[in-house]
Write an enzyme that holds these catalytic residues in place. Sequence first.
Site, PDB file in Angstrom:
ATOM      1  N   GLY A  17      37.625  31.088  47.067  1.00  0.00           N
ATOM      2  CA  GLY A  17      38.001  29.763  46.603  1.00  0.00           C
ATOM      3  C   GLY A  17      36.824  29.075  45.939  1.00  0.00           C
ATOM      4  N   VAL A  18      36.890  27.762  45.825  1.00  0.00           N
ATOM      5  CA  VAL A  18      35.857  27.023  45.101  1.00  0.00           C
ATOM      6  C   VAL A  18      34.475  27.237  45.717  1.00  0.00           C
ATOM      7  CG1 VAL A  18      36.374  24.881  46.390  1.00  0.00           C
ATOM      8  CG2 VAL A  18      35.138  24.760  44.232  1.00  0.00           C
ATOM      9  N   LYS A  39      40.601  38.957  51.232  1.00  0.00           N
ATOM     10  CA  LYS A  39      41.700  39.589  51.953  1.00  0.00           C
ATOM     11  C   LYS A  39      42.868  39.918  51.031  1.00  0.00           C
ATOM     12  CE  LYS A  39      42.520  36.373  54.990  1.00  0.00           C
ATOM     13  NZ  LYS A  39      43.138  35.687  56.147  1.00  0.00           N
ATOM     14  N   HIS A  50      43.392  26.706  44.615  1.00  0.00           N
ATOM     15  CA  HIS A  50      44.434  26.785  43.590  1.00  0.00           C
ATOM     16  C   HIS A  50      45.499  25.716  43.803  1.00  0.00           C
ATOM     17  CE1 HIS A  50      47.283  28.677  40.785  1.00  0.00           C
ATOM     18  NE2 HIS A  50      48.203  28.393  41.697  1.00  0.00           N
ATOM     19  N   GLU A 121      43.046   7.380  45.035  1.00  0.00           N
ATOM     20  CA  GLU A 121      43.811   7.916  46.157  1.00  0.00           C
ATOM     21  C   GLU A 121      43.465   7.138  47.420  1.00  0.00           C
ATOM     22  OE1 GLU A 121      43.013  12.126  46.244  1.00  0.00           O
ATOM     23  OE2 GLU A 121      44.483  12.520  44.680  1.00  0.00           O
ATOM     24  N   HIS A 233      48.347  16.188  56.070  1.00  0.00           N
ATOM     25  CA  HIS A 233      48.640  15.444  54.848  1.00  0.00           C
ATOM     26  C   HIS A 233      49.931  14.672  55.080  1.00  0.00           C
ATOM     27  CE1 HIS A 233      49.402  14.405  50.701  1.00  0.00           C
ATOM     28  NE2 HIS A 233      48.198  14.857  50.388  1.00  0.00           N
ATOM     29  N   ARG A 281      44.325   8.979  55.226  1.00  0.00           N
ATOM     30  CA  ARG A 281      45.416   9.901  55.512  1.00  0.00           C
ATOM     31  C   ARG A 281      45.822   9.912  56.985  1.00  0.00           C
ATOM     32  NH1 ARG A 281      43.884  15.136  51.716  1.00  0.00           N
ATOM     33  NH2 ARG A 281      44.611  14.203  49.774  1.00  0.00           N
ATOM     34  N   HIS A 340      47.001  20.349  56.921  1.00  0.00           N
ATOM     35  CA  HIS A 340      46.461  20.390  55.565  1.00  0.00           C
ATOM     36  C   HIS A 340      44.990  20.769  55.499  1.00  0.00           C
ATOM     37  CE1 HIS A 340      46.105  19.494  51.345  1.00  0.00           C
ATOM     38  NE2 HIS A 340      45.289  18.483  51.546  1.00  0.00           N
ATOM     39  N   ARG A 375      38.844  13.368  56.532  1.00  0.00           N
ATOM     40  CA  ARG A 375      38.381  13.591  55.163  1.00  0.00           C
ATOM     41  C   ARG A 375      38.952  12.544  54.212  1.00  0.00           C
ATOM     42  NH1 ARG A 375      40.422  16.661  50.486  1.00  0.00           N
ATOM     43  NH2 ARG A 375      42.337  16.918  51.688  1.00  0.00           N
TER      44      ARG A 375
END
Length: 522
Positions: A17-18, A39, A50, A121, A233, A281, A340, A375
């Site tokens: 990932g990132v 994996k 993504h 947000e 989330h 959140r 999430h 977060r």
Amino acid sequence: MTALWQQRADVVVVGTGVAGLAAALAVHRAGRRVVVLSKADRRPGVTATHYAQGGIAVVLPDTDDSVDAHVADTLAAGAGLCDPDAVASIVADGYRAVAELVGDGARFDESQPGRWALTREGGHSRRRIVHAGGDATGAEVQRVLDHAAAALDIRTNHVALRVLHDGVAVTGVLASNADGPGVIHAPSVILATGGLGHLYSATTNPDGSTGDGIALALWAGVAVSDIEFIQFHPTMLFNGQAGGRRPLVTEALRGEGAVLVDAQGDSVTAGVHPMGDLAPRDVVAAAIDARLRLTGDPCVYLDARGVSDLATRFPTVTAACRDAGIDPVRQPIPVVPGAHYSCGGVVTDVEGQTDLPGLYAAGEVARTGMHGANRLASNSLLEGLVVGGRAGKAAAAHAAAAGYPHATLPALLPATALARNDLQYRMTRDASVVRDAEGLRLLTCALSTAPVRNVARRADLEDVALTMTARAVAAAALARDESRGCHHRAECPDTDPAQARSIVVRASEDNTVSVETPVPVC
């Protein structure tokens, strides 16, 4: 266990990932040999990156924003458990990291030529979220990193089984592929395995988010912290499915005016928080959970019919809704909270270094002190870019100084795991949005008596990791007898100022976990 194959590298990165690819590229650019383990059965694989919709929170020059303001918003969301110095370090480095990504080919949406469009947000006091493709930022970030990393040595169908060490420093990785178990001898290892959403019956996470990195760190004797803080989330699409991955409905919709209502059309967050639907959140998720418990309804609704150019601005959400038979332009979107993001993880500094020399962690698997108890939206891609790159540089430097070690295999205990459906049922019932001591004790008992599992497939290996990770989550959640951030205890609804400290969890050689004496946050 006998190693059937052996190889060498300077740095092994686990995850694509990132954070993983940012780290691997930094190692490569430092001139060291890097091997990346995935994996997935093909390249590129689907990652949590993504699926990230909202964007990247970053302070841009020549705006009314500031690093201090972004830090303040992050600390407020983190409910007293963020490390202020870590937050400031990562936030201040954000624009440089995003600019580097643009240099690799990223294209963000513009409000006018040469000026990025910004949205807002939950928990943010400013519009500071850059985005791509409307609500497809993660896909753009992944595309750019996949392209930049195309020439790297990325091994698909490789599952990391253990981080190897000699008691002093890292010596390599034990992994399994189609040929069986093998060893990659390396002085530096970077865990970038993502999250643990599949601890629960329904999640926004891809299939590979099974807590592997948490388990690998615990088995290596490395500290894990803030692991009880799992962010749900508030708006996961409710489509009637029994479980597995469900689409996320981005928080940016509320930033553009969408409102949360129940089946009677009443506001879900009115009177709950001054920021209403744009509250952090944990507040919004808890408000939805409380409303559903009160009404018995299966979901609440996000009414986005007043958002202009909805289908153009949010094509990913629109497509997911229409796939479920919902037209968000004309109908409210049914939503529920969904597992999430893990706010805690493997304890590291802002360079990704753990307390085991040569072992690094970056991205969602790591606990840098950035997120604390909750977060702030769109801080995840920011942290992955910044700390991933830093971890890669640090791991490369460590490898150059350490030279090549020779890894030896440890004696492995029999693997234990609950069946995945059973584990997910218990975690969803006893360690979800709202927990209590009775449920957490029942969960702990079940996890401690998990049967020995014959490990033959990737799914078996993941179940072992999930069970180990669940033990850490349950232990920390039981130890924190207060409500703070995204950890809500039904019998302890208030925040206890005396517990404004992180809880550290470690594992013993027999795979049991224990909570260390908590230490105050710096």
